[in-house]
Write a protein that holds these residues in place. Structure first.
Motif, PDB file in Angstrom:
ATOM      1  N   ARG A 173      21.308  17.118   6.413  1.00 60.71           N
ATOM      2  CA  ARG A 173      20.444  16.145   5.744  1.00 60.71           C
ATOM      3  C   ARG A 173      20.713  16.074   4.242  1.00 60.71           C
ATOM      4  O   ARG A 173      20.843  14.987   3.666  1.00 60.71           O
ATOM      5  CB  ARG A 173      18.974  16.524   6.000  1.00 60.71           C
ATOM      6  CG  ARG A 173      17.913  15.794   5.250  1.00 60.71           C
ATOM      7  CD  ARG A 173      17.719  14.357   5.725  1.00 60.71           C
ATOM      8  NE  ARG A 173      18.567  13.467   4.966  1.00 60.71           N
ATOM      9  CZ  ARG A 173      19.355  12.537   5.464  1.00 60.71           C
ATOM     10  NH1 ARG A 173      19.439  12.352   6.751  1.00 60.71           N
ATOM     11  NH2 ARG A 173      20.101  11.785   4.722  1.00 60.71           N
ATOM     12  N   PHE A 174      20.765  17.236   3.591  1.00 64.16           N
ATOM     13  CA  PHE A 174      20.786  17.252   2.130  1.00 64.16           C
ATOM     14  C   PHE A 174      22.160  17.518   1.512  1.00 64.16           C
ATOM     15  O   PHE A 174      22.300  17.421   0.291  1.00 64.16           O
ATOM     16  CB  PHE A 174      19.789  18.288   1.610  1.00 64.16           C
ATOM     17  CG  PHE A 174      18.355  17.934   1.921  1.00 64.16           C
ATOM     18  CD1 PHE A 174      17.782  16.784   1.408  1.00 64.16           C
ATOM     19  CD2 PHE A 174      17.590  18.749   2.753  1.00 64.16           C
ATOM     20  CE1 PHE A 174      16.460  16.446   1.684  1.00 64.16           C
ATOM     21  CE2 PHE A 174      16.267  18.414   3.046  1.00 64.16           C
ATOM     22  CZ  PHE A 174      15.704  17.259   2.511  1.00 64.16           C
ATOM     23  N   ILE A 175      23.152  17.873   2.343  1.00 64.75           N
ATOM     24  CA  ILE A 175      24.487  18.138   1.795  1.00 64.75           C
ATOM     25  C   ILE A 175      25.544  17.219   2.414  1.00 64.75           C
ATOM     26  O   ILE A 175      26.253  16.500   1.704  1.00 64.75           O
ATOM     27  CB  ILE A 175      24.889  19.618   1.984  1.00 64.75           C
ATOM     28  CG1 ILE A 175      23.913  20.523   1.215  1.00 64.75           C
ATOM     29  CG2 ILE A 175      26.324  19.849   1.509  1.00 64.75           C
ATOM     30  CD1 ILE A 175      24.180  21.996   1.377  1.00 64.75           C
ATOM     31  N   ALA A 176      25.646  17.228   3.746  1.00 64.74           N
ATOM     32  CA  ALA A 176      26.691  16.438   4.405  1.00 64.74           C
ATOM     33  C   ALA A 176      26.514  14.941   4.172  1.00 64.74           C
ATOM     34  O   ALA A 176      27.480  14.232   3.864  1.00 64.74           O
ATOM     35  CB  ALA A 176      26.702  16.748   5.904  1.00 64.74           C
ATOM     36  N   GLY A 177      25.283  14.456   4.321  1.00 61.82           N
ATOM     37  CA  GLY A 177      25.021  13.031   4.127  1.00 61.82           C
ATOM     38  C   GLY A 177      25.363  12.556   2.716  1.00 61.82           C
ATOM     39  O   GLY A 177      26.126  11.598   2.543  1.00 61.82           O
ATOM     40  N   PRO A 178      24.822  13.200   1.672  1.00 58.81           N
ATOM     41  CA  PRO A 178      25.175  12.804   0.303  1.00 58.81           C
ATOM     42  C   PRO A 178      26.658  12.960  -0.012  1.00 58.81           C
ATOM     43  O   PRO A 178      27.228  12.156  -0.760  1.00 58.81           O
ATOM     44  CB  PRO A 178      24.331  13.750  -0.557  1.00 58.81           C
ATOM     45  CG  PRO A 178      23.171  14.111   0.316  1.00 58.81           C
ATOM     46  CD  PRO A 178      23.722  14.174   1.704  1.00 58.81           C
ATOM     47  N   ALA A 179      27.303  14.010   0.552  1.00 54.59           N
ATOM     48  CA  ALA A 179      28.739  14.207   0.302  1.00 54.59           C
ATOM     49  C   ALA A 179      29.552  13.053   0.878  1.00 54.59           C
ATOM     50  O   ALA A 179      30.465  12.526   0.225  1.00 54.59           O
ATOM     51  CB  ALA A 179      29.194  15.537   0.917  1.00 54.59           C
ATOM     52  N   ALA A 180      29.212  12.636   2.113  1.00 56.62           N
ATOM     53  CA  ALA A 180      29.910  11.502   2.725  1.00 56.62           C
ATOM     54  C   ALA A 180      29.662  10.226   1.925  1.00 56.62           C
ATOM     55  O   ALA A 180      30.565   9.402   1.737  1.00 56.62           O
ATOM     56  CB  ALA A 180      29.457  11.326   4.175  1.00 56.62           C
ATOM     57  N   MET A 181      28.435  10.050   1.444  1.00 57.30           N
ATOM     58  CA  MET A 181      28.121   8.873   0.633  1.00 57.30           C
ATOM     59  C   MET A 181      28.898   8.892  -0.674  1.00 57.30           C
ATOM     60  O   MET A 181      29.370   7.841  -1.149  1.00 57.30           O
ATOM     61  CB  MET A 181      26.616   8.814   0.356  1.00 57.30           C
ATOM     62  CG  MET A 181      26.208   7.683  -0.576  1.00 57.30           C
ATOM     63  SD  MET A 181      26.712   6.052  -0.012  1.00 57.30           S
ATOM     64  CE  MET A 181      25.411   5.712   1.171  1.00 57.30           C
ATOM     65  N   ALA A 182      29.045  10.055  -1.285  1.00 59.20           N
ATOM     66  CA  ALA A 182      29.817  10.154  -2.530  1.00 59.20           C
ATOM     67  C   ALA A 182      31.261   9.722  -2.299  1.00 59.20           C
ATOM     68  O   ALA A 182      31.846   8.995  -3.120  1.00 59.20           O
ATOM     69  CB  ALA A 182      29.758  11.594  -3.061  1.00 59.20           C
ATOM     70  N   ILE A 183      31.836  10.136  -1.171  1.00 50.82           N
ATOM     71  CA  ILE A 183      33.208   9.733  -0.839  1.00 50.82           C
ATOM     72  C   ILE A 183      33.296   8.222  -0.659  1.00 50.82           C
ATOM     73  O   ILE A 183      34.190   7.565  -1.199  1.00 50.82           O
ATOM     74  CB  ILE A 183      33.680  10.455   0.436  1.00 50.82           C
ATOM     75  CG1 ILE A 183      33.775  11.968   0.195  1.00 50.82           C
ATOM     76  CG2 ILE A 183      35.037   9.909   0.904  1.00 50.82           C
ATOM     77  CD1 ILE A 183      34.035  12.776   1.444  1.00 50.82           C
ATOM     78  N   GLY A 184      32.340   7.678   0.113  1.00 50.17           N
ATOM     79  CA  GLY A 184      32.341   6.236   0.338  1.00 50.17           C
ATOM     80  C   GLY A 184      32.139   5.458  -0.951  1.00 50.17           C
ATOM     81  O   GLY A 184      32.783   4.428  -1.180  1.00 50.17           O
ATOM     82  N   ALA A 185      31.228   5.938  -1.813  1.00 50.01           N
ATOM     83  CA  ALA A 185      30.928   5.242  -3.071  1.00 50.01           C
ATOM     84  C   ALA A 185      32.127   5.251  -4.004  1.00 50.01           C
ATOM     85  O   ALA A 185      32.453   4.231  -4.636  1.00 50.01           O
ATOM     86  CB  ALA A 185      29.721   5.895  -3.738  1.00 50.01           C
TER      87      ALA A 185
END
Length: 362
Positions: A285-297
């Motif tokens: 919830r708090f690490i994998a999701g934001p990390a994937a979003m950072a890559i996409g962004a």
């Protein structure tokens, strides 16, 4: 550099949500004001009235012609990354599992965008941030929750087929399988193939029927339709209609959080899936999701406040709808329940930490 006043704004936006949560929890756990049946009635009120109107109010005021499509693309890329990783894990790892891949997708991608996201992001980044969160929420409701429903329905339909043929002597399997094929060709008519696996359009029919029964789904669709029409032909919502919606939608956040408190109080224990799975859920919830979003962004070239909003909104607490679906389909409901409850409890310090780190890097 981030100032204490900035942190205070975020805390000031989040604390009222926790007040409503605690009042809901205490009204059942400590003060015994509501029975389980009354809690169900309150949840129905929130589900069918305040939250859909709250969702409609925000969605109807989005300008679809001014949506940040790079932001939406980044969100889509992040979810595709997670899907590919989970598919590889399910296929190539001895510990991989199709069912756990579905749950992991929910845990890492589906967020409580409106109820928690709107007041939080508004305190951090103002109206620009709110617009982005609402756009994300609309896409989640229309696209990603629909995809989740489809996969869950496909899994359940396939499971029925498997159950009908396992743990039986071979001769009985052949006979039962033939009978099941005939019977299912009659529970589905011409919508299934002779292999008993349900056809694509049959599953889509089920998914759309379930979406039609979910008020928040059609609140997004109706709101987005209104947004397209009103911005295309430049007319405003009549004041009598606007007032009728606002009188209920303004209660959306408070009643939704109060209802979450009721839900927490009705559980036997907060951590119902064990420590290991709880930690697993929180990491997703708090690490994998934001990390994937950072890559996409970064892949699509987001920068500045838009980049920071993208990462923070990906770290919002777990979507309540994802738990409702998990419970309905009998797939790791205790894990999603813990993710919703525990995620709400720890989200305040986690989100402030993200905010502080991203502002410091800026």
């Amino acid at each position: 550099m981030i100032q204490w006043e900035d942190v205070y704004k975020v805390v000031a936006a989040m604390v009222p949500l926790y007040v409503a949560l605690v009042l809901g929890y205490g009204s059942v756990k400590w003060w015994h004001i509501f029975t389980r049946e009354q809690c169900d009635a309150i949840n129905q009120f929130v589900c069918y009235f305040t939250l859909p109107l709250f969702t409609f109010e925000f969605t109807a005021h989005v300008d679809p012609f001014e949506m940040n499509y790079l932001f939406i693309s980044a969100d889509a890329i992040s979810k595709v990354i997670i899907v590919l990783v989970l598919a590889f894990w399910a296929k190539c790892s001895s510990k991989g599992s199709y069912c756990w891949s579905i749950t992991s997708f929910s845990l890492s991608t589906l967020t409580n965008s409106l109820v928690v996201g709107v007041p939080l992001i508004k305190a951090m980044y103002g109206q620009v941030g709110v617009d982005l969160v609402v756009q994300s929420s609309v896409i989640q409701a229309i696209v990603w929750l629909t995809l989740l429903l489809f996969v869950l329905e496909f899994r359940r339909s396939s499971s029925i087929d498997l159950i009908s043929t396992v743990d039986a002597p071979q001769a009985e399997k052949d006979s039962d399988l033939e009978g099941n094929i005939n019977n299912i060709n009659v529970v589905m008519s011409s919508s299934t193939s002779t292999s008993t696996r349900p056809a694509f359009w049959y599953l889509m029919k089920i998914v759309w029927l379930k979406l039609a029964m979910n008020p928040n789904s059609y609140a997004c669709i109706v709101g987005l339709t209104w947004a397209f029409l009103s911005n295309r032909w430049h007319f405003q919502m009549p004041s009598i209609m606007e007032g009728s919606i606002l009188i209920m939608s303004r209660a959306g956040t408070g009643t939704a959080m109060f209802s979450m408190g009721l839900f927490m109080a009705l559980q036997e224990k907060v951590v119902s899936c064990g420590v290991t799975l709880t930690v697993f859920g929180m990491v997703l919830r708090f690490i994998a999701g934001p990390a994937a979003m950072a890559i996409g962004a970064i892949a699509v070239g987001l920068h500045g406040d838009v980049l920071r909003v993208a990462i923070i909104q990906a770290a919002l607490p777990q979507s309540i709808t994802s738990f409702i679906y998990a419970k309905e389909y009998g797939l790791h409901a205790e894990v999603l329940s813990t993710a919703v409850i525990f995620g709400m409890m720890v989200s305040l310090p986690v989100l402030i930490a993200y905010y502080a780190i991203l502002e410091f890097l800026h």
